[in-house]
Design a protein around this motif. Structure first.
Motif, PDB file in Angstrom:
ATOM      1  N   GLN A 190     -34.267  -9.033  -1.388  1.00 35.47           N
ATOM      2  CA  GLN A 190     -33.182  -8.522  -0.090  1.00 35.47           C
ATOM      3  C   GLN A 190     -33.900  -9.376   0.076  1.00 35.47           C
ATOM      4  N   PRO A 191     -33.359 -11.182   0.537  1.00 33.10           N
ATOM      5  CA  PRO A 191     -33.597 -12.063   2.039  1.00 33.10           C
ATOM      6  C   PRO A 191     -33.181 -11.649   3.380  1.00 33.10           C
ATOM      7  N   ILE A 192     -34.293 -11.814   3.884  1.00 33.60           N
ATOM      8  CA  ILE A 192     -33.812 -10.871   5.345  1.00 33.60           C
ATOM      9  C   ILE A 192     -34.412 -12.214   6.340  1.00 33.60           C
ATOM     10  N   GLY A 193     -33.352 -12.940   7.098  1.00 26.52           N
ATOM     11  CA  GLY A 193     -33.183 -13.845   7.729  1.00 26.52           C
ATOM     12  C   GLY A 193     -33.073 -14.826   7.060  1.00 26.52           C
ATOM     13  N   THR A 194     -33.888 -16.086   8.038  1.00 29.43           N
ATOM     14  CA  THR A 194     -33.976 -17.726   7.038  1.00 29.43           C
ATOM     15  C   THR A 194     -35.046 -17.791   6.637  1.00 29.43           C
ATOM     16  N   ARG A 195     -35.601 -16.327   6.761  1.00 33.41           N
ATOM     17  CA  ARG A 195     -37.159 -16.582   6.591  1.00 33.41           C
ATOM     18  C   ARG A 195     -38.291 -16.214   5.769  1.00 33.41           C
ATOM     19  N   GLY A 196     -38.076 -15.061   5.207  1.00 34.79           N
ATOM     20  CA  GLY A 196     -38.087 -14.163   5.015  1.00 34.79           C
ATOM     21  C   GLY A 196     -37.033 -13.495   3.459  1.00 34.79           C
ATOM     22  N   THR A 197     -37.979 -12.227   3.084  1.00 38.10           N
ATOM     23  CA  THR A 197     -37.201 -12.058   1.035  1.00 38.10           C
ATOM     24  C   THR A 197     -38.433 -10.463   1.957  1.00 38.10           C
ATOM     25  N   TYR A 198     -37.700  -9.513   0.973  1.00 35.79           N
ATOM     26  CA  TYR A 198     -38.287  -8.254   0.635  1.00 35.79           C
ATOM     27  C   TYR A 198     -37.964  -8.156  -0.169  1.00 35.79           C
ATOM     28  N   HIS A 199     -38.967  -7.607  -1.682  1.00 40.12           N
ATOM     29  CA  HIS A 199     -39.053  -7.243  -2.837  1.00 40.12           C
ATOM     30  C   HIS A 199     -40.095  -6.427  -2.975  1.00 40.12           C
ATOM     31  N   ALA A 200     -38.909  -5.224  -4.055  1.00 39.44           N
ATOM     32  CA  ALA A 200     -39.767  -3.984  -4.860  1.00 39.44           C
ATOM     33  C   ALA A 200     -39.306  -3.527  -5.802  1.00 39.44           C
ATOM     34  N   ALA A 201     -40.098  -3.032  -6.802  1.00 42.23           N
ATOM     35  CA  ALA A 201     -40.167  -2.631  -8.358  1.00 42.23           C
ATOM     36  C   ALA A 201     -40.941  -1.358  -8.614  1.00 42.23           C
ATOM     37  N   PHE A 202     -40.517  -0.343  -9.520  1.00 35.82           N
ATOM     38  CA  PHE A 202     -41.064   0.827  -9.676  1.00 35.82           C
ATOM     39  C   PHE A 202     -40.590   1.024 -11.046  1.00 35.82           C
ATOM     40  N   ALA A 203     -41.287   1.655 -11.832  1.00 36.06           N
ATOM     41  CA  ALA A 203     -41.293   1.559 -13.182  1.00 36.06           C
ATOM     42  C   ALA A 203     -42.020   2.941 -13.440  1.00 36.06           C
ATOM     43  N   ILE A 204     -41.545   4.074 -14.698  1.00 33.62           N
ATOM     44  CA  ILE A 204     -42.006   5.279 -15.477  1.00 33.62           C
ATOM     45  C   ILE A 204     -41.922   4.693 -16.303  1.00 33.62           C
ATOM     46  N   SER A 205     -43.493   4.825 -17.024  1.00 30.06           N
ATOM     47  CA  SER A 205     -44.111   4.672 -18.295  1.00 30.06           C
ATOM     48  C   SER A 205     -44.808   5.301 -18.457  1.00 30.06           C
ATOM     49  N   GLY A 206     -44.189   5.584 -20.185  1.00 31.41           N
ATOM     50  CA  GLY A 206     -45.161   6.539 -21.450  1.00 31.41           C
ATOM     51  C   GLY A 206     -45.039   6.108 -22.220  1.00 31.41           C
ATOM     52  N   LEU A 207     -46.781   6.895 -23.051  1.00 30.51           N
ATOM     53  CA  LEU A 207     -46.868   6.537 -24.530  1.00 30.51           C
ATOM     54  C   LEU A 207     -47.475   7.520 -24.973  1.00 30.51           C
ATOM     55  N   HIS A 208     -47.067   7.791 -26.236  1.00 35.24           N
ATOM     56  CA  HIS A 208     -47.595   9.258 -26.482  1.00 35.24           C
ATOM     57  C   HIS A 208     -47.844   8.995 -28.278  1.00 35.24           C
TER      58      HIS A 208
END
Length: 766
Positions: free
Chosen positions: A359-377
């Motif tokens: 998500q851009p914030i104003g004319t000079r900044g950008t906020y970024h977020a990522a979230f993940a759940i992963s599993g191996l069996h």
């Protein structure tokens, strides 16, 4: 009648003479903030265009075939994308990122995304994955064409990078760390047990891949918890204007992919792919490979939804199950080795779910977020067909491994002015693992990794990136042990001329121990665990030189030094181990962070992108990988092969107005890895492999393998198709994998790697 026939022939000739067209479109954004760049100049071959207010551009009626895309904007570096293949029935959508301009470097670029500014970074595009020989549509196998990179075994994609163990590599998806995303994680291992970083086939289908980046260090500040390499995979967005489909059939599997807009009102899109192994279909019909029934299937998707203010939200996921079933022959007269006496069942399940928000914030900044759940069996059960036949301890028995990760990344990027940009964020990771032992102990680890990075263009020819990464970790909530490290990062670039660049990178890196190492026991009490271990660390230096030439080619030379410390080593007086040599076999002894390791070498890369229907990637390295035990004794590591050499190239030949023949080859020559000597007499007494020394003093023969890929592409009015034949190890070279004692043959035998494997595939896009 004759007139009718002539008219029909004329119509057929007109159809076949017609040159089919499609669409090239995309967006241009600031590389640091993600904000759209309006009125940017975009040129496709000799056609010119400019971006609209949202940064979008579009070229209609473009002839199918190869094209060159050039993007420029005032105050930014011009970007040239050389390898664009446009085929009918499929639009070509480019997401271009421009970085602020310094002195212009005439750079041969393979991707529209801006890579990190540090050394030792390679882009991996989908087009390369589909074109290079013997990739199995796997980006990790593409990486074996890079300097200093070698596969640990033909059967798997575990990578040895600059002499480091495959366990030192990290897999990322959409910017966050995930568990091992591969089917059959036991492929190619000595003990037939799972590994933490490799497998037979990547679960994530190429149909969903965007441009990925392979980094071998030093890493930028936003990357942590890795000592050797990081494969940062990204997902592409589905077509948000029209529905498109892909179907592919081959020895790897049957793929079906679909993409298109979510609705007519918004610009959202979906992309989904399902794959079922061809070997699984054969197994259902009673056909196996060397007595093994190998099956896998997977499902992956990516949903993209635009938000207000040029932002974007995605929801992605992947899941796969695989199995390897080996059945013993009831007739013992047919047995050739000790494995033939056992029924072995191996199962692998992996899944991941995640979301991202930009998500851009104003004319000079950008906020970024990522979230993940992963599993191996994974589970493995090996039982003898006849109870009286129990000759080999490494074959018999059961094992189970569970590994789950919850990871998140949140960051804010701000461009203060054309010369300064700032990025800060935090990476969170919680890991839960279980490897049943005598005490059935689980592992719980959490880390917090804050980071900050500042980029400064000092002058038109000199730029610097300074960063700080920190990792705070804790093992088990009922212990007071907490470990923290402060890891500075630095990258300098000096463009001495328009076609020459010098660079220097430095960083301190750390990595948690593998889950197996933490849970390795050396007694029967719950207290006898290795939870006290701290992460391993290292100082990394790289000096680079790059010269670009006018024919879309470049020469790159890099020299590196890795001084690693706090390495987990065994303190047993009789036998000493170091974690730098381990892959899947974990000795159950007591470990301490008293070891060291040192890797150094020089790498050379010459790359010519696909222009004038020809491309070439020639790489080579000379290196030395050593380690020291707790007693301070230095010797070569298990992966001290001393050299790598890779030659990857190809030629395309036009076939009419709409067809392309492609001839691609790849040659690998890698120094043989090392192993410990086997005490054959003692092994014969105990009926399983006994090594006579901990030193890796036995060198395997050098590894040599040529691969060949031939394809025929043809565009039709509303679809295109590709018929391809891959010949892995076309020479049938018998490369050595490892030695072991065979209890049935009563002698030490050498296990060979894969021979000639033909892979025929057919791809249809519409």
């Amino acid at each position: 009648m004759i007139r009718t026939i002539l008219l029909l022939l004329l119509s057929v000739n007109l159809v076949f003479a017609q040159e089919f067209t499609s669409v090239v479109r995309g967006s241009v954004k600031d590389a640091d903030t993600g904000l759209p760049l309006a009125q940017a100049t975009v040129q496709l071959d000799d056609q010119g265009n400019v971006t609209d207010e949202a940064g979008h551009f579009r070229f209609e009626g473009v002839k199918v075939g190869r094209h060159i895309l050039t993007i420029s904007f005032v105050g930014y570096q011009t970007l040239v994308i050389q390898e664009i293949l446009l085929e009918s029935g499929k639009e070509n959508v480019q997401e271009v990122r421009l970085s602020a301009a310094g002195r212009q470097l005439q750079e041969a670029t393979v991707s529209g995304s801006r890579p990190p500014a540090f050394n030792s970074v390679q882009a991996i595009t989908v087009e390369q994955t589909l074109r290079y020989a013997a990739t199995y549509l796997d980006p990790a196998r593409v990486a074996t064409s890079f300097a200093g990179v070698a596969a640990a075994n033909d059967q798997a994609n575990g990578l040895v990078v600059r002499g480091n163990s495959p366990n030192s590599m990290q897999w990322r998806l959409e910017g966050v760390e995930i568990v091992n995303p591969n089917h059959l994680s036991n492929a190619g291992t000595f003990s037939d047990r799972p590994t933490s970083t490799g497998g037979g086939v990547n679960i994530l289908s190429t149909q969903l891949m965007g441009t990925s980046y392979f980094m071998s260090g030093p890493f930028p500040a936003q990357y942590g918890n890795a000592m050797a390499a990081i494969l940062d995979m990204s997902l592409r967005k589905g077509n948000n204007e029209k529905s498109e489909f892909t179907a592919q059939a081959g020895l790897i599997g049957l793929d079906i992919a679909a993409e298109g807009p979510l609705s007519k009102r918004n610009k959202g899109s979906y992309l989904v792919n399902y794959r079922y192994s061809f070997t699984g279909l054969l197994g259902a019909m009673g056909v196996n490979f060397g007595g093994e029934d190998i099956r896998f299937q997977d499902l992956s998707w990516n949903v993209s939804i635009p938000t207000k203010g040029n932002g974007n939200f995605t929801f992605f996921g992947l899941g796969g199950v695989s199995s390897n079933d080996f059945k013993a022959d009831a007739d013992s007269l047919q047995w050739e080795n000790d494995k033939d006496a056992y029924n072995i069942k191996y199962k692998n399940k992996m899944g991941a779910l995640g979301v991202t928000l930009t998500q851009p914030i104003g004319t000079r900044g950008t906020y970024h977020a990522a979230f993940a759940i992963s599993g191996l069996h994974t589970t493995r059960l090996a039982t003898p067909l006849y109870q009286q036949w129990q000759p080999y301890g490494d074959i018999e028995g059961s094992s189970r491994l569970t590994n789950n990760k919850i990871s998140g990344n949140t960051s804010y990027a701000h461009r203060m002015n054309p010369n300064h940009r700032l990025t800060l964020g935090t990476f969170l990771l919680f890991q839960e693992a279980e490897r049943p032992t005598l005490t059935n102990q689980s592992l719980h680890v959490w880390t917090v990794q804050p980071y900050v990075n500042w980029g400064w263009k000092i002058s038109e020819s000199l730029s610097v990136e300074v960063g700080l990464h920190s990792m705070i970790s804790k093992v088990r909530s009922d212990r007071a042990d907490m470990h923290a490290s402060v890891e500075p990062r630095l990258a300098l670039r000096w463009q001495s001329s328009a076609d020459t660049r010098w660079s220097f990178s430095y960083g301190i890196h750390s990595q948690l121990q593998s889950a197996d190492l933490y849970t390795a026991y050396y007694g029967v009490s719950d207290n006898y665990k290795n939870f006290q271990l701290a992460p391993s660390k290292g100082h990394y230096f790289t000096l680079g030189y790059q010269r670009n030439f006018s024919n879309a080619s470049m020469l790159k030379i890099e020299a590196y030094l890795q001084n690693q410390y706090d390495i987990a080593v065994g303190t047993d007086l009789e036998r000493t181990y170091s974690a730098v040599n381990l892959v899947e076999q974990i000795p159950n002894i007591y470990y301490e962070n008293k070891g060291k390791a040192r890797n150094y070498g020089i790498e050379v890369t010459y790359q010519k992108l696909l222009t004038n229907q020809f491309y070439l990637l020639a790489t080579g390295s000379l290196y030395k990988a050593t380690y020291a035990t707790a007693a301070g004794l230095w010797s070569g590591t298990r992966f001290d092969g001393r050299h790598t050499l890779s030659l990857t190239g190809g030629k395309e030949i036009k076939s009419g107005a709409r067809g392309i023949w492609g001839f691609n080859a790849k040659i690998l020559w890698i120094g043989g890895f090392k192993e410990r000597p086997i005490d054959e007499e003692y092994s014969r007494k105990l009926n399983y492999t006994i090594e006579s020394s901990d030193s890796y003093s036995v060198k395997l023969r050098d590894y040599f393998r040529p691969d060949l890929r031939i394809y025929w592409k043809k565009s039709h009015r509303s679809y295109n198709r590709t018929l391809a034949l891959d010949l892995q190890n076309v020479s049938g070279t018998q490369n050595e994998a490892y030695h072991r004692y065979d209890a049935f043959q009563k002698k030490v035998v050498v296990q060979k790697q894969l021979g000639l494997i033909p892979v025929l595939s057919y791809r249809w896009e519409f």
